[in-house]
Design an enzyme around this catalytic site. Sequence first.
Site, PDB file in Angstrom:
ATOM      1  N   LYS A  64       0.538  -1.109   0.084  1.00  0.00           N
ATOM      2  CA  LYS A  64      -0.088   0.049   0.233  1.00  0.00           C
ATOM      3  C   LYS A  64       0.830   1.894  -0.026  1.00  0.00           C
ATOM      4  CE  LYS A  64      -2.188  -1.155   4.174  1.00  0.00           C
ATOM      5  NZ  LYS A  64      -1.161  -2.543   3.709  1.00  0.00           N
ATOM      6  N   THR A  65       1.663   1.563   0.402  1.00  0.00           N
ATOM      7  CA  THR A  65       2.911   2.517   0.825  1.00  0.00           C
ATOM      8  C   THR A  65       3.303   2.568   0.368  1.00  0.00           C
ATOM      9  OG1 THR A  65       2.684   1.569   3.382  1.00  0.00           O
ATOM     10  CG2 THR A  65       4.639   3.350   2.490  1.00  0.00           C
ATOM     11  N   ASP A 109      -1.633   6.430   5.946  1.00  0.00           N
ATOM     12  CA  ASP A 109      -1.156   5.278   6.502  1.00  0.00           C
ATOM     13  C   ASP A 109      -1.994   5.042   7.639  1.00  0.00           C
ATOM     14  OD1 ASP A 109      -0.223   2.697   6.490  1.00  0.00           O
ATOM     15  OD2 ASP A 109       1.356   3.209   6.908  1.00  0.00           O
ATOM     16  N   THR A 158      -6.244  -1.398   6.937  1.00  0.00           N
ATOM     17  CA  THR A 158      -5.673  -3.118   6.402  1.00  0.00           C
ATOM     18  C   THR A 158      -7.527  -3.201   7.252  1.00  0.00           C
ATOM     19  OG1 THR A 158      -5.825  -2.713   8.846  1.00  0.00           O
ATOM     20  CG2 THR A 158      -3.772  -3.286   7.637  1.00  0.00           C
ATOM     21  N   ARG A 217       6.573  -8.041   2.042  1.00  0.00           N
ATOM     22  CA  ARG A 217       7.723  -7.712   3.183  1.00  0.00           C
ATOM     23  C   ARG A 217       9.065  -8.754   4.257  1.00  0.00           C
ATOM     24  NH1 ARG A 217       4.257  -4.152   7.169  1.00  0.00           N
ATOM     25  NH2 ARG A 217       4.792  -2.407   5.711  1.00  0.00           N
TER      26      ARG A 217
END
Length: 334
Positions: A64-65, A109, A158, A217
Amino acid sequence: NIAGAFEDAPDQPEYDDELRPSRLNDVVGQAAVVERIRILLDAARKRNEPLGHLLLDGPPGLGKTTLAMVIPKELGTDFQITAGPSLSAPKDLLPYLTNASEGSVLFIDEIHRLPPAVEEFIYPAMEDFRVDITLGDGLNARTINMQLQPFTIIGATTRTGMLTAPLRDRFVSREHLSFYMLDELTTIICRNARKLRTEISEDAAAEIALRSRGTPRKANNWLRWCRDYADARRDGTISLEVARHALQMKGVDDRGLEELDRQYLETIMTVFNGGPAGVQAIAHTMNIPADTLEDEIEPYLLREGLIQRSPRGRIATMDAWLHVGRTPPDDLRP
Ligand code: ADP
């Protein structure tokens, strides 16, 4: 000025990540989402207008980031970054809004964690590029309107379910990121090994991918760990054998489950007889926040079919019992 934006970034080192793709072309996977984002970008460029506000949702570590940072790079505009939990009052958000240059991106975020007062403050900013500031109080209170540059908010969450309807509706586009396929993760691992100047065999990359729970990640973290292990104990090359050994030391099993995941399954099985068990009850028993379970543990277990959600709570599936090496109860047996 992405570098400058980092000074305001929440103090999480992962925002500044050398492995993060910097252009849309380097983003692996999420093909449909990337394609739609390309259309939004092309349209915004053609019309010379800012991109419509965009909401990205999905489990942590799926990009997302990364996507939020790639967009202003593609547009050649400024980027600012902040997060829901660090915006406790409208005054915390105000500088970001007034700093937002025309066509720039403000990334928020964990937007589901905005306090209600900040959320209301953001509505006119999103709709009319305007903020209403109240000065003084009581009888002397007056509101002044301040015009902002047209800009874009990209929100990440999320939990779309935790967003209020009015906030959700102010996002013109919403995109959901899902877990990655094994070959996509393998590609990411091979590329990133090159970025880290580490040699890795194709089968070792596939092995790390297999244990990365569909999450880039995780894949990056395991890659770094295998690299450390290879440098410290071997000749620096990550072979299949090196990767297996290094990941075994971390307690990652062949489905990517770690200690905490197995503990979660064991809790449902031993304390709640296989379920259904409410997430709060599981969280209390494990002494872990329910949020952590819902964000970081459950999505992958659900996808893998190791747990099921029912209105009465979580249930460990047959597959889960077998995976942790326990005998399933009679009513689960076919
Ligand atoms: P999120 O914001 O969803 O928690 P991030 O964007 O921070 O996830 O992604 C975590 C890391 O995973 C990034 O630093 C990046 O290196 C890697 N990553 C995420 N998505 C991709 C992708 N599509 N292609 C390549 N690498 C990715």
